[in-house]
Design a protein around this motif. Structure first.
Motif, mmCIF file in Angstrom:
data_model
loop_
_atom_site.group_PDB
_atom_site.id
_atom_site.type_symbol
_atom_site.label_atom_id
_atom_site.label_comp_id
_atom_site.label_asym_id
_atom_site.label_seq_id
_atom_site.Cartn_x
_atom_site.Cartn_y
_atom_site.Cartn_z
ATOM 1 N N GLY A 13 0.666 -1.267 0.229
ATOM 2 C CA GLY A 13 -0.103 -0.405 0.220
ATOM 3 C C GLY A 13 0.643 1.340 0.068
ATOM 4 O O GLY A 13 1.415 0.873 0.991
ATOM 5 N N GLY A 32 -1.932 0.185 -4.830
ATOM 6 C CA GLY A 32 -2.018 -0.703 -4.685
ATOM 7 C C GLY A 32 -0.448 -1.087 -5.044
ATOM 8 O O GLY A 32 -0.514 -1.291 -6.644
ATOM 9 N N GLY A 60 -4.935 1.516 -0.702
ATOM 10 C CA GLY A 60 -3.916 0.468 -1.481
ATOM 11 C C GLY A 60 -3.760 -1.367 -1.150
ATOM 12 O O GLY A 60 -4.026 -1.974 -1.077
ATOM 13 N N CYS A 64 -5.465 -4.683 -3.515
ATOM 14 C CA CYS A 64 -4.535 -5.777 -3.513
ATOM 15 C C CYS A 64 -5.608 -7.099 -2.792
ATOM 16 O O CYS A 64 -5.487 -8.112 -3.779
ATOM 17 C CB CYS A 64 -3.379 -6.079 -2.243
ATOM 18 S SG CYS A 64 -2.151 -4.016 -3.334
#
Length: 72
Positions: A13, A32, A60, A64
């Motif tokens: 992140g 991310g 982020g 992911c």
């Protein structure tokens, strides 16, 4: 930058400082990156602007995890 291991991937992140002149404020762009075995698998692009670097990084990481869940 924050990272975590998730289902065989390493998730990153990111928080990128965004300075605005009028009015003078600091915000952070969040993004991310998904990696596996030191290779980049997917990158999010900018996910939004946030008040803190931690909030940007957490968004982020959340992106992911969602990417891994939908591609795993």
């Amino acid at each position: 930058m924050q990272s975590e291991k998730y289902r065989g991937y390493t998730l990153w992140g990111h928080a990128i400082l965004q300075q605005e002149d009028n009015p003078p404020t600091e915000r952070f762009a969040g993004s991310g990156t998904v990696t596996r075995d030191t290779k980049v698998v997917e990158v999010s692009g900018v996910l939004g602007a946030f008040d803190t670097d931690e909030e940007a990084e957490l968004v982020g990481l959340s992106w992911c995890r969602a990417w891994v869940d939908s591609h795993g």
